[in-house]
Design an enzyme around this catalytic site. Sequence first.
Site, PDB file in Angstrom:
ATOM      1  N   HIS A 146       0.836  -1.213   0.000  1.00  0.00           N
ATOM      2  CA  HIS A 146       0.000   0.000   0.000  1.00  0.00           C
ATOM      3  C   HIS A 146       0.869   1.262   0.000  1.00  0.00           C
ATOM      4  CE1 HIS A 146      -3.627   2.373   1.193  1.00  0.00           C
ATOM      5  NE2 HIS A 146      -2.700   3.147   1.731  1.00  0.00           N
ATOM      6  N   GLU A 147       1.806   1.327   0.934  1.00  0.00           N
ATOM      7  CA  GLU A 147       2.638   2.535   1.039  1.00  0.00           C
ATOM      8  C   GLU A 147       3.525   2.686  -0.190  1.00  0.00           C
ATOM      9  OE1 GLU A 147       1.917   4.734   3.105  1.00  0.00           O
ATOM     10  OE2 GLU A 147       0.798   3.617   4.597  1.00  0.00           O
ATOM     11  N   CYS A 204      -6.104  -3.724  -7.584  1.00  0.00           N
ATOM     12  CA  CYS A 204      -7.224  -4.036  -8.475  1.00  0.00           C
ATOM     13  C   CYS A 204      -6.765  -3.759  -9.912  1.00  0.00           C
ATOM     14  CB  CYS A 204      -8.450  -3.203  -8.106  1.00  0.00           C
ATOM     15  SG  CYS A 204      -8.277  -1.447  -8.481  1.00  0.00           S
ATOM     16  N   HIS A 225      -5.640   6.582  -2.917  1.00  0.00           N
ATOM     17  CA  HIS A 225      -6.505   5.565  -2.314  1.00  0.00           C
ATOM     18  C   HIS A 225      -7.570   5.136  -3.310  1.00  0.00           C
ATOM     19  CE1 HIS A 225      -5.272   6.700   2.012  1.00  0.00           C
ATOM     20  NE2 HIS A 225      -4.537   5.730   1.519  1.00  0.00           N
ATOM     21  N   CYS A 226      -7.936   3.863  -3.220  1.00  0.00           N
ATOM     22  CA  CYS A 226      -8.874   3.271  -4.173  1.00  0.00           C
ATOM     23  C   CYS A 226     -10.157   2.903  -3.425  1.00  0.00           C
ATOM     24  CB  CYS A 226      -8.221   2.022  -4.767  1.00  0.00           C
ATOM     25  SG  CYS A 226      -9.275   1.127  -5.906  1.00  0.00           S
ATOM     26  N   CYS A 264      -9.187  -3.915  -3.047  1.00  0.00           N
ATOM     27  CA  CYS A 264      -7.886  -3.417  -3.518  1.00  0.00           C
ATOM     28  C   CYS A 264      -6.967  -3.042  -2.356  1.00  0.00           C
ATOM     29  CB  CYS A 264      -8.104  -2.200  -4.413  1.00  0.00           C
ATOM     30  SG  CYS A 264      -6.569  -1.481  -5.022  1.00  0.00           S
ATOM     31  N   CYS A 307      -5.967  -0.043 -10.617  1.00  0.00           N
ATOM     32  CA  CYS A 307      -4.738   0.434  -9.972  1.00  0.00           C
ATOM     33  C   CYS A 307      -3.523  -0.209 -10.628  1.00  0.00           C
ATOM     34  CB  CYS A 307      -4.749   0.131  -8.476  1.00  0.00           C
ATOM     35  SG  CYS A 307      -5.829   1.229  -7.547  1.00  0.00           S
ATOM     36  N   HIS A 325       1.710   4.373  -2.956  1.00  0.00           N
ATOM     37  CA  HIS A 325       1.727   5.847  -2.850  1.00  0.00           C
ATOM     38  C   HIS A 325       3.027   6.427  -3.413  1.00  0.00           C
ATOM     39  CE1 HIS A 325      -2.003   6.193  -0.794  1.00  0.00           C
ATOM     40  NE2 HIS A 325      -1.602   5.713   0.379  1.00  0.00           N
TER      41      HIS A 325
HETATM   42 ZN   LIG Z   1      -2.733   5.157   2.082  1.00  0.00          ZN
HETATM   43 ZN   LIG Z   2      -7.519  -0.191  -6.720  1.00  0.00          ZN
END
Ligand SMILES: [Zn+2]
Ligand SMILES: [Zn+2]
Length: 191
Positions: A137-138, A172, A147-148, A153, A175, A141
């Site tokens: 996740h990080e 996803c 953010h999704c 996701c 993304c 970025h």
């Molecule tokens: Zn985040």
């Molecule tokens: Zn996504």
Amino acid sequence: MRTEETVVTSTITILNATTLSASPLRDILHEVEKNLRCSVSLQKHSLDIEKTFDTSRGQYYSTAILTQVMKRAPVSTKCVALVDVDVFIPVLSFVFGEAQFGGNATVVSTHRLCNQFYGMPADESLHVQRIAKEIIHELGHTYGLYHCRNFECVMRSSTYVEDIDLKKSSLCNECWQLFEILSLNNLKKNE
Ligand SMILES: [Zn+2]
Ligand SMILES: [Zn+2]
């Protein structure tokens, strides 16, 4: 469409400042590599985590750790500081991690990702999954992903650990498509 042939060649370095043993670390690396299709290496850290301790909060200042990572991160790599201390940013009571958006550095804390923190029995496999999801996740970025809203996701934002458990470790399709473009741009930028 996400295809198995897609290979995104980019390098990610994890600066390990935790007491995690070799086996979970290997599993975490594998999960990140599998989901971002990047090579990931592990390095000993030279971060001064203690310097970021905030005595009034009894926690460590995430952005100060991030600044240290930014200074150490080579231009061509994405650097993740993996810490086991409890981290915060001033407007929130805690954070699971923080990233330099579109940059090279990110911090992930394992502190609130283990079951024992919530008074539950230890579950190493769950712990590994949560840490890998937070790292992915990080890193997302740092590549420039926002953010999704897709429920499954990995780029969906997580306030509580239960939110992390509900999402998958993968991006996803939407993304992923964006990630491919962004990571190629990132490679070109560093050429
Ligand atoms: Zn985040
Ligand atoms: Zn996504």
